[in-house]
Motif scaffolding. Structure first.
Motif, PDB file in Angstrom:
ATOM      1  N   GLY A 183      -6.843 -10.233  -0.859  1.00  0.00           N
ATOM      2  CA  GLY A 183      -8.001  -9.682  -0.167  1.00  0.00           C
ATOM      3  C   GLY A 183      -8.100  -8.187  -0.404  1.00  0.00           C
ATOM      4  N   ALA A 184      -9.240  -7.616  -0.057  1.00  0.00           N
ATOM      5  CA  ALA A 184      -9.519  -6.213  -0.367  1.00  0.00           C
ATOM      6  C   ALA A 184      -8.545  -5.251   0.303  1.00  0.00           C
ATOM      7  CB  ALA A 184     -10.954  -5.880   0.046  1.00  0.00           C
ATOM      8  N   ALA A 185      -8.211  -5.482   1.569  1.00  0.00           N
ATOM      9  CA  ALA A 185      -7.355  -4.543   2.300  1.00  0.00           C
ATOM     10  C   ALA A 185      -5.941  -4.517   1.723  1.00  0.00           C
ATOM     11  CB  ALA A 185      -7.321  -4.912   3.780  1.00  0.00           C
ATOM     12  N   ARG A 186      -5.366  -5.703   1.519  1.00  0.00           N
ATOM     13  CA  ARG A 186      -4.003  -5.749   0.972  1.00  0.00           C
ATOM     14  C   ARG A 186      -3.957  -5.224  -0.454  1.00  0.00           C
ATOM     15  NH1 ARG A 186      -1.085 -11.419   2.880  1.00  0.00           N
ATOM     16  NH2 ARG A 186      -0.897 -10.893   5.097  1.00  0.00           N
ATOM     17  N   LEU A 187      -4.978  -5.558  -1.240  1.00  0.00           N
ATOM     18  CA  LEU A 187      -5.008  -5.045  -2.605  1.00  0.00           C
ATOM     19  C   LEU A 187      -5.114  -3.519  -2.594  1.00  0.00           C
ATOM     20  CD1 LEU A 187      -5.004  -5.927  -5.554  1.00  0.00           C
ATOM     21  CD2 LEU A 187      -7.501  -6.040  -5.460  1.00  0.00           C
ATOM     22  N   GLY A 188      -5.898  -2.976  -1.673  1.00  0.00           N
ATOM     23  CA  GLY A 188      -5.988  -1.531  -1.544  1.00  0.00           C
ATOM     24  C   GLY A 188      -4.651  -0.900  -1.188  1.00  0.00           C
ATOM     25  N   THR A 189      -3.887  -1.571  -0.332  1.00  0.00           N
ATOM     26  CA  THR A 189      -2.558  -1.066   0.027  1.00  0.00           C
ATOM     27  C   THR A 189      -1.632  -1.048  -1.180  1.00  0.00           C
ATOM     28  OG1 THR A 189      -2.793  -1.889   2.290  1.00  0.00           O
ATOM     29  CG2 THR A 189      -0.557  -1.432   1.520  1.00  0.00           C
ATOM     30  N   VAL A 190      -1.704  -2.100  -1.992  1.00  0.00           N
ATOM     31  CA  VAL A 190      -0.875  -2.169  -3.201  1.00  0.00           C
ATOM     32  C   VAL A 190      -1.212  -1.013  -4.143  1.00  0.00           C
ATOM     33  CG1 VAL A 190      -0.441  -3.513  -5.302  1.00  0.00           C
ATOM     34  CG2 VAL A 190      -0.493  -4.656  -3.079  1.00  0.00           C
ATOM     35  N   LEU A 191      -2.490  -0.769  -4.330  1.00  0.00           N
ATOM     36  CA  LEU A 191      -2.906   0.324  -5.205  1.00  0.00           C
ATOM     37  C   LEU A 191      -2.475   1.682  -4.649  1.00  0.00           C
ATOM     38  CD1 LEU A 191      -6.497  -0.910  -6.144  1.00  0.00           C
ATOM     39  CD2 LEU A 191      -4.407  -1.082  -7.496  1.00  0.00           C
ATOM     40  N   LEU A 192      -2.523   1.814  -3.337  1.00  0.00           N
ATOM     41  CA  LEU A 192      -2.087   3.057  -2.705  1.00  0.00           C
ATOM     42  C   LEU A 192      -0.589   3.267  -2.894  1.00  0.00           C
ATOM     43  CD1 LEU A 192      -3.004   5.453  -0.976  1.00  0.00           C
ATOM     44  CD2 LEU A 192      -2.431   4.103   1.050  1.00  0.00           C
ATOM     45  N   LEU A 193       0.191   2.205  -2.806  1.00  0.00           N
ATOM     46  CA  LEU A 193       1.637   2.315  -3.007  1.00  0.00           C
ATOM     47  C   LEU A 193       1.960   2.712  -4.442  1.00  0.00           C
ATOM     48  CD1 LEU A 193       2.861  -0.789  -0.974  1.00  0.00           C
ATOM     49  CD2 LEU A 193       3.375   1.611  -0.479  1.00  0.00           C
ATOM     50  N   ILE A 194       1.224   2.167  -5.387  1.00  0.00           N
ATOM     51  CA  ILE A 194       1.444   2.540  -6.786  1.00  0.00           C
ATOM     52  C   ILE A 194       1.153   4.020  -6.986  1.00  0.00           C
ATOM     53  CG2 ILE A 194       0.581   2.228  -9.142  1.00  0.00           C
ATOM     54  CD1 ILE A 194       0.201  -0.713  -8.518  1.00  0.00           C
ATOM     55  N   SER A 195       0.020   4.474  -6.476  1.00  0.00           N
ATOM     56  CA  SER A 195      -0.349   5.881  -6.628  1.00  0.00           C
ATOM     57  C   SER A 195       0.626   6.791  -5.893  1.00  0.00           C
ATOM     58  CB  SER A 195      -1.764   6.103  -6.093  1.00  0.00           C
ATOM     59  OG  SER A 195      -2.701   5.335  -6.807  1.00  0.00           O
ATOM     60  N   GLY A 196       1.044   6.393  -4.688  1.00  0.00           N
ATOM     61  CA  GLY A 196       2.003   7.197  -3.937  1.00  0.00           C
ATOM     62  C   GLY A 196       3.346   7.280  -4.633  1.00  0.00           C
ATOM     63  N   GLY A 197       3.818   6.150  -5.169  1.00  0.00           N
ATOM     64  CA  GLY A 197       5.080   6.154  -5.905  1.00  0.00           C
ATOM     65  C   GLY A 197       5.011   7.056  -7.122  1.00  0.00           C
ATOM     66  N   ALA A 198       3.887   7.022  -7.836  1.00  0.00           N
ATOM     67  CA  ALA A 198       3.720   7.877  -9.010  1.00  0.00           C
ATOM     68  C   ALA A 198       3.722   9.349  -8.618  1.00  0.00           C
ATOM     69  CB  ALA A 198       2.420   7.520  -9.722  1.00  0.00           C
ATOM     70  N   LEU A 199       3.047   9.667  -7.532  1.00  0.00           N
ATOM     71  CA  LEU A 199       2.948  11.051  -7.097  1.00  0.00           C
ATOM     72  C   LEU A 199       4.323  11.620  -6.747  1.00  0.00           C
ATOM     73  CD1 LEU A 199       0.825  13.236  -6.569  1.00  0.00           C
ATOM     74  CD2 LEU A 199       0.664  12.414  -4.220  1.00  0.00           C
TER      75      LEU A 199
END
Length: 407
Positions: A43-59
């Motif tokens: 779903g959109a919310a969980r997928l958004g969380t996954v993308l946020l974790l990827i970006s946060g980990g990269a940062l």
């Protein structure tokens, strides 16, 4: 031809390989997101969380990677970070449920952050040895690699290939390609010679100026992210284009950006970094002005105006990152931590921008109002980038021109 020139040519080919592979991994991941969503029912919310974790980990990992590059060299970090970033794609690809996916996505993002800093640092070192602009084309091949990942995924799906199997195959094969590319990188002796040619930067003033360049990177990345995520939606919601035509807005932006990146090095060689960043901000600002003005026009002209605007925005934003990274390298000395700072600034803009624009658009009930933000920040690219580059150039001694330059 002496050995240093041969090393520089080999390294340039190797860096082209690293950038294209990094883009390819991201292309596979992005194109595989719909299938991952279907497999795990996110779903959109969980997928958004996954993308946020990827970006946060990269940062987070970018700042660590900068120190590793300065301590071990960008060559060694690329040897480790490149293959590792591809292998870590196995995590999201094989995640059995949402819980493990969050942890594995964070690890994948951290791998992406390390390789981002390492390959960009090595591109700066290659440019130092070359003695002329070569960085922009590297970023162009990153875009081509991403497009190749997307096309391959599309073809695989049409051939009824399991998308999960495609991601796993990529995670297994790409690390070996990374190792082949890393074999071509500059030896540490050539890297150190390039640093000496770039002069010795240092002091607190240098870091203050790098922060100024970071503001330009943040502004440029946010404006880029706005185009990536909102161009097609602007065409559909504001201009009321046909659903099949709306994606062309982003396509026009992407093609313009990739083309200019591939051709951008001769432009910077002719105009210089300061003039190039000024024109970059100017073109991007003009592009957004045309996008914002488009709804006031009637009939097909509104679409033509908006698409011209997105093309100009792509032309302008294409050279922002290469010019800023080159400026960091020209300041002299180890580039790892400095480049990591500028990259982290920029990545923050790419991460936060689309979400902030969404909140503003919802609060004002107007996407054009939200797009005023990247229009203003496109001007900030020139207003902060040009002074920063000037001051960095003044505090660094000029690099000696090689008697013979690699082709």
């Amino acid at each position: 031809m002496n050995k240093s020139l041969i090393d520089a040519r080999r390294a340039r080919v190797g860096v082209f390989g690293l950038f294209s592979l990094s883009g390819f991994v991201m292309g596979l991941w992005a194109a595989g997101l719909p299938s991952l969503n279907d497999r795990l029912g996110l779903g959109a919310a969980r997928l958004g969380t996954v993308l946020l974790l990827i970006s946060g980990g990269a940062l987070v990992s970018m700042l660590v990677a900068g120190r590793l590059v300065d301590r071990w060299s960008s060559r060694r970090v690329s040897w480790i970070g490149g293959p590792l970033s591809a292998v870590l794609l196995l995590g999201p690809a094989l995640a059995p449920s949402y819980g493990p996916l969050m942890a594995l996505a964070l690890a994948f993002g951290m791998g992406l952050g390390v390789v981002e800093v390492a390959i960009n640092a090595h591109s700066v070192e290659v440019e130092r040895v070359y003695g002329r602009p070569v960085i922009s084309a590297f970023h162009g091949t990153w875009s081509l690699g991403g497009a190749a990942g997307g096309v391959l995924t599309s073809l695989a799906l049409r051939a009824s290939v399991d998308p999960q199997a495609l991601l796993v195959t990529g995670a297994v094969v790409v690390p070996f390609l990374y190792l082949l590319a890393c074999r071509l990188l500059l030896p540490d002796a050539a890297r150190q010679a390039g640093e000496e040619a770039g002069g010795e930067g240092g002091g607190t003033l240098k870091w203050a100026l790098i922060a100024l360049l970071g503001v330009a990177a943040f502004a440029g990345h946010l404006s880029e992210g706005a185009a990536i995520d909102w161009a097609a939606l602007h065409a559909r919601w504001v201009l009321h284009t046909d659903p099949a035509d709306a994606p062309l807005a982003y396509t026009i932006f992407s093609v313009a950006m990739t083309t200019v990146r591939l051709l951008g090095d001769p432009i910077r060689a002719r105009l210089g970094s300061v003039r190039t960043i000024q024109l970059a901000g100017g073109f991007a600002t003009l592009g957004y002005v045309l996008v914002l003005a488009a709804p006031a026009l009637g009939g097909p002209l509104r679409v033509v105006c908006a698409w011209t605007g997105w093309a100009l925005a792509g032309v302008g934003l294409a050279t922002v990152v290469p010019v800023l990274f080159s400026a960091v390298g020209a300041a002299g000395g180890p580039v790892g931590r400095a480049l990591a700072m500028v990259t982290a600034f920029g990545y923050s803009g790419l991460l936060l921008g689309p979400a902030v624009l969404g909140y503003v658009a919802e609060a004002t009930e107007s996407l054009p109002v939200a797009l005023i933000i990247p229009a203003v920040l496109a001007a900030v690219v020139a207003l902060s980038g040009a002074p920063g580059i000037r001051l960095l150039t003044r505090q660094s001694p000029p690099a000696p021109v090689p008697a013979e330059r690699p082709a």
